[in-house]
Design an enzyme around this catalytic site. Structure first.
Site, mmCIF file in Angstrom:
data_model
loop_
_atom_site.group_PDB
_atom_site.id
_atom_site.type_symbol
_atom_site.label_atom_id
_atom_site.label_comp_id
_atom_site.label_asym_id
_atom_site.label_seq_id
_atom_site.Cartn_x
_atom_site.Cartn_y
_atom_site.Cartn_z
ATOM 1 N N CYS A 43 0.816 -1.212 0.000
ATOM 2 C CA CYS A 43 0.000 0.000 0.000
ATOM 3 C C CYS A 43 0.851 1.263 0.000
ATOM 4 C CB CYS A 43 -0.929 -0.001 1.211
ATOM 5 S SG CYS A 43 -1.993 1.459 1.284
ATOM 6 N N CYS A 48 -1.563 1.631 -2.996
ATOM 7 C CA CYS A 48 -2.617 2.643 -2.785
ATOM 8 C C CYS A 48 -2.098 4.072 -2.755
ATOM 9 C CB CYS A 48 -3.340 2.386 -1.463
ATOM 10 S SG CYS A 48 -3.494 0.674 -0.970
ATOM 11 N N LYS A 51 -0.296 5.345 -6.049
ATOM 12 C CA LYS A 51 -1.315 5.339 -7.109
ATOM 13 C C LYS A 51 -2.247 6.529 -6.954
ATOM 14 C CE LYS A 51 -4.931 3.133 -6.305
ATOM 15 N NZ LYS A 51 -5.774 1.995 -5.875
ATOM 16 N N TYR A 177 -9.444 -3.468 -11.275
ATOM 17 C CA TYR A 177 -9.338 -2.084 -10.803
ATOM 18 C C TYR A 177 -7.965 -1.483 -11.071
ATOM 19 C CZ TYR A 177 -6.995 -3.731 -6.521
ATOM 20 O OH TYR A 177 -6.114 -4.304 -5.630
ATOM 21 N N GLU A 181 -7.551 1.888 -13.349
ATOM 22 C CA GLU A 181 -6.959 3.032 -12.662
ATOM 23 C C GLU A 181 -5.741 3.554 -13.411
ATOM 24 O OE1 GLU A 181 -8.271 2.093 -8.035
ATOM 25 O OE2 GLU A 181 -6.353 1.359 -8.783
ATOM 26 N N HIS A 440 -28.553 19.576 -0.492
ATOM 27 C CA HIS A 440 -28.742 20.110 -1.847
ATOM 28 C C HIS A 440 -27.906 21.381 -2.051
ATOM 29 C CE1 HIS A 440 -30.907 20.776 -5.581
ATOM 30 N NE2 HIS A 440 -31.036 22.057 -5.245
ATOM 31 N N GLU A 445 -27.288 13.430 -2.748
ATOM 32 C CA GLU A 445 -28.695 13.465 -2.357
ATOM 33 C C GLU A 445 -29.545 12.505 -3.182
ATOM 34 O OE1 GLU A 445 -30.950 17.081 -3.186
ATOM 35 O OE2 GLU A 445 -29.352 17.720 -4.549
#
Length: 461
Positions: A43, A48, A51, A177, A181, A440, A445
């Protein structure tokens, strides 16, 4: 009682190993951790963190374009790959230092080098044998590369982080992924990108609406997707470029590029650890088979994280490491990690956030489900003029009205789904979502205002 050099010997100083080491030492255990590469693991060093930094860098191209619609005049810009990589490396060194200091502050002995398991209570390190009451394997995973002609000219995510020069043309191999990515990273930084995947659609295992929506969106950004295609060979040409032969649905053809990056999955990093010789049961991919407490077939040997071939996510490895340490040294507490409803994200462009069951998974477990879906142009795109759409989806059990899954493709999806993950984990119902007032104007929402449903039952499938 037998006497051991340590109460816990950890192999691998990645996220799971470091957390287990520190928690165990905090309970008063004598702990050593062996790391043959760099403290921080996949990681921090080659996953992670670097990246995400590259993802941030790749967003600026679109941001500069979008600024015009909001009244900004952006002058000529220039991107420097060497500057990005140098700055990234400096940050990784900083984080590695923090991890090392955390271990030192916890009074964990850090051994720099490779350790192998001899038996349930013995490891070999630097030519000597060290004994431990318990051994924890936390060695993570490693990229899987096929055996094809010219594979030695290809790179993985490991090498992509260290490239001295940005490739002008990239062939990305894979549909998971990591593939999507990095396709977004290279494309955002100006490279021409082709993504080759052998399956019928990218992101196998994700909800089908997520898969199709993301494929459409990254295609708009200029990433060429070659589905049902496999790489037959890679040839290095004069001048350093590569010629790749692909077998596609339309037959054989060649592609010339400057880099071929394989992102076709990662396998548990157990080779050379001596686990099979010590009697530890491994699965077909080499993953350590463990019970709900992380214990292997040898009672004193445990494993956490990617090496167990379960959920390959850093927060999961951290939870598993803490659970093992607490179970062993926490005064009798028996802790297990719940692997259900784990939120996850794909930092593609646009990003994906998901938690819980996909539509097909839900239908396998429930007689009837309700599916709510929203597909809209995000507010930011109204002035920027960008052709981008956001997709949100809720999967609900018809009988109980419990929200079984939530999925999103669009800006800030990972940040939004983290909060929704709490609701799904807590077993909240669609009525409770509906009773929540939305903020909002936000994209989020939509998750509490969706009303139109699609009823899907097993009998109708």
């Amino acid at each position: 009682m037998p006497q051991f050099d340590y109460d816990l010997f950890v192999i691998g100083a990645g996220s799971g190993g470091v957390r287990a080491s520190r928690i165990a030492a905090g309970f008063g255990a004598r702990v050593a951790v062996a790391e043959h590469h760099r403290v921080g693991g996949t990681c921090v060093i080659r996953g992670c963190v670097p990246k995400k930094l590259l993802v941030y860098a790749s967003h600026f191209h679109d941001d500069f374009q979008d600024a015009a619609g909001y009244g900004w005049t952006v002058g000529p810009s220039h991107f420097s790959w060497p500057t990005l990589i140098a700055n990234k490396n400096r940050e990784i060194v900083r984080l590695e230092g923090i991890y090392a200091k955390l271990l030192e502050g916890s009074k964990v002995t850090v051994l720099r080098g490779r350790a192998t398991v001899m038996d349930g209570n013995t490891v070999e390190f630097d030519g000597r044998r060290i004994t431990a009451a318990n051994i924890l394997v936390a060695t993570g995973g490693w990229p899987n590369m096929p055996k094809i002609p010219g594979i030695e000219y290809c790179i993985t995510s490991n090498e992509a982080f260290e490239l001295a020069v940005q490739p002008r043309r990239v062939l990305m191999v894979g549909g998971g992924y990591i593939a999507v990515e990095f396709a977004g990273i290279f494309r955002g930084l100006g490279s021409e990108v082709t993504l080759s995947y052998r399956g019928e659609q990218i992101l196998r295992g994700f909800d089908d609406d997520v898969r199709h929506h993301l494929a459409q969106e990254i295609g708009k950004k200029g990433i060429r997707i070659e589905l049902r295609s496999t790489i037959q060979s890679v040839e290095k040409l004069e001048g350093g470029s590569l010629r790749v032969t692909l077998l596609t649905a339309d037959g054989m053809r060649s592609v010339e590029c400057d880099a071929v990056m394989y992102a076709t999955g990662r396998l548990p990093a157990t080779q050379g650890l001596g686990l099979d010789g010590a009697g530890v049961n491994l699965d077909k991919d080499g993953g350590v088979i463990v019970d709900e407490h992380g214990r292997s077939s040898i009672a004193s040997i445990f494993a956490v994280g990617d090496v167990t071939n379960r959920i390959a996510l850093t927060p999961v490895a951290i939870r598993e490491g803490q659970a093992v340490a607490t179970t062993l040294f926490g005064g009798g507490a028996s802790v297990r990690v719940d692997h259900s409803d784990v939120p996850s994200a794909v930092f593609s462009q646009p990003p994906v956030g998901t938690v819980g069951l996909s539509e097909s998974q839900a239908l396998e477990r429930h007689e009837e489900i309700h599916v709510y879906k929203a597909d809209f142009r995000p507010m930011k795109a109204t002035l920027s003029g960008r052709d981008e759409r956001t997709m949100m989806k809720l999967v609900v059990d018809a009988a109980s009205q419990r929200v079984l899954g939530a999925h999103m493709v669009g800006g800030d999806a990972p940040e939004i789904i983290q909060g929704i993950g709490i609701a799904v984990k807590a077993g909240l119902t669609k009525q409770q979502f509906d009773a929540t007032v939305g903020i909002h104007p936000t994209a989020a929402e939509e998750l509490v205002t969706m009303r139109d449903k699609r009823v899907v039952s097993k009998s109708a499938v």
